[in-house]
Design a protein around this motif. Structure first.
Motif, PDB file in Angstrom:
ATOM      1  N   TRP A 163      76.767  38.679 141.301  1.00  0.00           N
ATOM      2  CA  TRP A 163      76.197  40.014 141.502  1.00  0.00           C
ATOM      3  C   TRP A 163      74.727  40.032 141.056  1.00  0.00           C
ATOM      4  CZ3 TRP A 163      73.625  44.088 139.433  1.00  0.00           C
ATOM      5  CH2 TRP A 163      73.683  45.294 140.132  1.00  0.00           C
ATOM      6  N   ASN A 164      74.465  39.423 139.907  1.00  0.00           N
ATOM      7  CA  ASN A 164      73.077  39.407 139.399  1.00  0.00           C
ATOM      8  C   ASN A 164      72.142  38.707 140.398  1.00  0.00           C
ATOM      9  OD1 ASN A 164      74.019  40.638 137.114  1.00  0.00           O
ATOM     10  ND2 ASN A 164      74.052  38.773 135.854  1.00  0.00           N
TER      11      ASN A 164
ATOM     12  N   GLN B  28      68.221  45.797 136.191  1.00  0.00           N
ATOM     13  CA  GLN B  28      67.678  44.564 135.605  1.00  0.00           C
ATOM     14  C   GLN B  28      68.633  43.376 135.758  1.00  0.00           C
ATOM     15  OE1 GLN B  28      66.738  45.764 131.612  1.00  0.00           O
ATOM     16  NE2 GLN B  28      65.462  47.430 132.368  1.00  0.00           N
ATOM     17  N   ALA B  29      69.674  43.540 136.544  1.00  0.00           N
ATOM     18  CA  ALA B  29      70.663  42.477 136.802  1.00  0.00           C
ATOM     19  C   ALA B  29      71.252  41.950 135.497  1.00  0.00           C
ATOM     20  CB  ALA B  29      70.021  41.348 137.618  1.00  0.00           C
TER      21      ALA B  29
ATOM     22  N   THR C 111      74.865  51.002 132.879  1.00  0.00           N
ATOM     23  CA  THR C 111      73.902  52.063 133.196  1.00  0.00           C
ATOM     24  C   THR C 111      73.080  51.623 134.412  1.00  0.00           C
ATOM     25  OG1 THR C 111      72.191  51.056 131.831  1.00  0.00           O
ATOM     26  CG2 THR C 111      73.643  52.665 130.742  1.00  0.00           C
ATOM     27  N   LEU C 112      72.366  52.580 134.957  1.00  0.00           N
ATOM     28  CA  LEU C 112      71.483  52.252 136.084  1.00  0.00           C
ATOM     29  C   LEU C 112      70.473  51.180 135.671  1.00  0.00           C
ATOM     30  CD1 LEU C 112      70.428  52.778 138.962  1.00  0.00           C
ATOM     31  CD2 LEU C 112      69.057  54.650 138.046  1.00  0.00           C
ATOM     32  N   GLU C 113      69.953  51.287 134.451  1.00  0.00           N
ATOM     33  CA  GLU C 113      68.944  50.320 133.986  1.00  0.00           C
ATOM     34  C   GLU C 113      69.538  48.920 133.909  1.00  0.00           C
ATOM     35  OE1 GLU C 113      69.460  53.351 132.549  1.00  0.00           O
ATOM     36  OE2 GLU C 113      67.687  54.100 133.589  1.00  0.00           O
ATOM     37  N   GLN C 114      70.757  48.821 133.384  1.00  0.00           N
ATOM     38  CA  GLN C 114      71.393  47.487 133.302  1.00  0.00           C
ATOM     39  C   GLN C 114      71.589  46.895 134.692  1.00  0.00           C
ATOM     40  OE1 GLN C 114      74.665  49.033 130.888  1.00  0.00           O
ATOM     41  NE2 GLN C 114      74.289  47.436 129.369  1.00  0.00           N
ATOM     42  N   LEU C 115      71.998  47.740 135.609  1.00  0.00           N
ATOM     43  CA  LEU C 115      72.189  47.239 136.986  1.00  0.00           C
ATOM     44  C   LEU C 115      70.846  46.822 137.570  1.00  0.00           C
ATOM     45  CD1 LEU C 115      74.670  49.980 138.281  1.00  0.00           C
ATOM     46  CD2 LEU C 115      75.245  47.614 137.723  1.00  0.00           C
TER      47      LEU C 115
ATOM     48  N   TRP D  77      78.037  43.828 146.394  1.00  0.00           N
ATOM     49  CA  TRP D  77      77.113  44.509 145.467  1.00  0.00           C
ATOM     50  C   TRP D  77      77.494  45.986 145.309  1.00  0.00           C
ATOM     51  CZ3 TRP D  77      73.521  48.407 146.878  1.00  0.00           C
ATOM     52  CH2 TRP D  77      72.479  48.645 145.975  1.00  0.00           C
ATOM     53  N   ALA D  78      77.698  46.672 146.426  1.00  0.00           N
ATOM     54  CA  ALA D  78      78.004  48.109 146.364  1.00  0.00           C
ATOM     55  C   ALA D  78      79.397  48.350 145.772  1.00  0.00           C
ATOM     56  CB  ALA D  78      77.900  48.722 147.761  1.00  0.00           C
ATOM     57  N   LYS D  79      80.345  47.491 146.129  1.00  0.00           N
ATOM     58  CA  LYS D  79      81.718  47.684 145.613  1.00  0.00           C
ATOM     59  C   LYS D  79      81.732  47.522 144.089  1.00  0.00           C
ATOM     60  CE  LYS D  79      84.175  47.547 149.648  1.00  0.00           C
ATOM     61  NZ  LYS D  79      84.843  48.810 149.957  1.00  0.00           N
ATOM     62  N   LYS D  80      80.953  46.590 143.585  1.00  0.00           N
ATOM     63  CA  LYS D  80      80.913  46.391 142.130  1.00  0.00           C
ATOM     64  C   LYS D  80      80.241  47.576 141.442  1.00  0.00           C
ATOM     65  CE  LYS D  80      83.206  42.914 141.472  1.00  0.00           C
ATOM     66  NZ  LYS D  80      84.311  42.806 140.512  1.00  0.00           N
ATOM     67  N   ILE D  81      79.278  48.176 142.106  1.00  0.00           N
ATOM     68  CA  ILE D  81      78.643  49.362 141.510  1.00  0.00           C
ATOM     69  C   ILE D  81      79.691  50.472 141.359  1.00  0.00           C
ATOM     70  CG2 ILE D  81      76.863  51.146 141.824  1.00  0.00           C
ATOM     71  CD1 ILE D  81      75.071  49.047 143.060  1.00  0.00           C
ATOM     72  N   LEU D  82      80.586  50.590 142.337  1.00  0.00           N
ATOM     73  CA  LEU D  82      81.681  51.563 142.198  1.00  0.00           C
ATOM     74  C   LEU D  82      82.549  51.214 140.990  1.00  0.00           C
ATOM     75  CD1 LEU D  82      83.485  53.896 143.136  1.00  0.00           C
ATOM     76  CD2 LEU D  82      84.545  52.356 144.800  1.00  0.00           C
TER      77      LEU D  82
END
Ligand SMILES: Cc1cc2nc3c(=O)[nH]c(=O)nc-3n(C[C@H](O)[C@H](O)[C@H](O)COP(=O)(O)OP(=O)(O)OC[C@H]3O[C@@H](n4cnc5c(N)ncnc54)[C@H](O)[C@@H]3O)c2cc1C
Length: 474
Positions: free
Chosen positions: A365-366, A357-358, A351-355, A386-391
């Motif tokens: 990534w964290n 909060q690393a 989720t956005l929150e997990q991302l 960082w961005a590629k992992k978000i994908l």
């Protein structure tokens, strides 16, 4: 815009200057008392072609020059972190302008309205700067419809005027020949002219003290992200940072720039974002270092490729691609491939929150996320990863794009910038890139794996640096 011959005489010399846009072609106010530069993006008193133009017009009209800065509490996506940096830069602007005989006026709500200010000051002509992002461009258009004064904006934060490109350049290798061909004309020292006439401040004319807290008392203001002490805003700290970089790191830039555990890049991006320093000043300092044998041509070329190449294609992208901050900006091939893989299983999915909060399984990534959250800046190599992992970890590509923009704009001091939208578009939406081999989730979008990325530099050291506070690898 009217034909040159139909313009007021004062404006005619600027009609064919690609750095200047004549947005309002009225006659200068009769009995006007000053020329005003409404400073927004180019927040500096030196090496600023918008200040130079205001001085030139003032001297022609035998009028003094005022620079007006209007602080607003609801600038899109800005928070305390960004405002503290901006606030730190104001005294340098005041000081540098004073040396050019120009007065700096800062106003906050409720008395910061530009049109009222122009009336109060008796402005004969208005000068502004340019910002390709959607909202700031909209403000300029609305203003130009309402004003009857001459209103000229200056493309002050690029080396080569962005108007020389009439459409989106789909790849850097396509844009570069024309961009670089213009450098001899535009990569030149800027004049340090002075206003001939000093403004005499009328009694009761208000200006906010630039050394005070701009945000004091603002109730609707986002204070959720605190200031950082890793960067101090302002032209003078920017020039110092530039000197340190040129003296210590530029010579090794071509190799060291991809080692996030070392202090190998200029870290000038926050200063460029706020306009505290001109890209021309930076490029000329790098050029001088080569002439004096302090840096090699290879180091210079690698640096200019980023500072002028990638930075100016980012401006071009935001200027001509309306949906620059959503997945809709993706080229056709990327839309298609991402659609085809939209149902691929994400494992894990965060989720956005997990991302935010690393809280992912990936230590590298964290650490990158924490470098941004705690220190307000992330190394370029990790920004791509960082961005590629978000994908890879988001429910779908559109959501991934949204998450990346939210986090980038919230925590990076240099966020809310054409470079950020372009960087995310490149990483997630294949913009300015080409199709690669097909694979799950990414389709033909270029992939970066944790295993290979972590081996290209000392990732353990980077993670330790971020955890221990040695955030820049000094
Ligand atoms: C996903 C992603 C998000 C990004 N978000 C931002 C952002 O919000 N703001 C921002 O300014 N940059 C952003 N970038 C671009 C780049 O990462 C930063 O500009 C750079 O890391 C800043 O560090 P520096 O000043 O030490 O750069 P240096 O390596 O010293 O380069 C000098 C200058 O060149 C420009 N530059 C360098 N790399 C790039 C690039 N890849 N694209 C465009 N311009 C570049 C910057 O203005 C930078 O300050 C992003 C890149 C990616 C991949």
């Amino acid at each position: 815009m009217p034909e040159t011959a139909d313009l007021p005489k004062l404006l005619q010399p600027y009609a064919d200057n690609p750095r200047i846009k004549i947005r309002g072609a009225g006659e200068p106010l009769k009995d006007g008392k000053c020329v005003v530069y409404w400073m927004q993006r180019a927040q500096r008193g030196i090496d600023n072609p918008a200040v130079d133009l205001a001085i030139e017009l003032g001297n022609k009209l035998e009028l003094p020059v005022l620079v007006f800065f209007s602080a607003i509490s609801n600038f899109p996506h800005a928070n305390l972190r960004h405002y503290v940096f901006l606030n730190q830069g104001l005294p340098d602007i005041e000081e540098d302008l004073a040396e050019r005989n120009v007065t700096f006026i800062v106003r906050r709500p409720p008395d910061n309205q530009l049109e009222k200010f122009l009336q109060e000051a008796g402005a004969a002509v208005l000068v502004g700067d340019e910002n390709p992002c959607r909202e700031p461009e909209r403000w300029r258009r609305v203003l130009s419809r309402r004003l009857h004064l001459p209103y000229l904006t200056v493309d002050a934060d690029v080396v080569v005027p962005s108007s020389l490109f009439s459409k989106h350049q789909y790849a850097l290798h396509v844009m570069k020949p024309k961009l670089y061909a213009e450098l001899p004309k535009y990569l030149v020292y800027q004049p340090k002219t002075k206003a001939k006439h000093q403004w005499k401040r009328p009694a009761q004319f208000r200006s906010f003290d630039v050394r005070s807290d701009l945000t004091k008392g603002w109730r609707d203001f986002d204070r959720s992200v605190g200031a950082v002490d890793t960067f101090t805003g302002g032209t003078h700290p920017a020039l110092k940072r530039l000197k340190d970089f040129v003296d210590r790191s530029l010579h090794a830039y071509a190799t060291k720039r991809n080692y996030p555990e070392w202090d190998g890049t200029s870290r000038l991006s926050p200063y460029l974002h706020f306009g505290h320093i001109s890209p021309i000043t930076i490029a000329l300092a790098a050029q001088k270092a080569v002439e004096e044998g302090q840096a090699t041509q290879a180091a210079y070329d690698a640096y200019i490729n980023e500072l002028i190449g990638w930075r100016e294609i980012s401006v071009n992208f935001v200027k001509y691609v309306p949906n620059y901050d959503t997945l809709e900006c993706a080229p056709e091939w990327a839309q298609k491939t991402l659609r085809e893989h939209a149902r691929d299983k994400r494992n894990p999915e965060y989720t956005l929150e997990q991302l935010e909060q690393a809280k992912t399984y990936d230590d590298l990534w964290n650490a990158a996320q924490m470098q941004m959250v705690k220190y307000g800046w992330m190394h370029n190599y990790l920004r791509m990863y960082w961005a590629k992992k978000i994908l890879e970890w988001s429910p779908n590509p559109a959501r991934a794009y949204e998450y990346a923009v939210i986090l980038n704009d919230k925590y990076e001091l240099d966020g809310r910038d054409p470079n950020g939208y372009q960087g995310i578009a490149w990483a997630i939406a294949g913009v300015h890139d080409r199709p690669w081999f097909d694979r799950p989730i990414f389709g033909a979008i270029r992939y970066m794996s944790g295993a290979s990325t972590g081996k290209k530099f000392d990732s353990k050291r980077y993670i330790e640096n971020v955890a221990s506070g040695n955030w820049a690898g000094d």
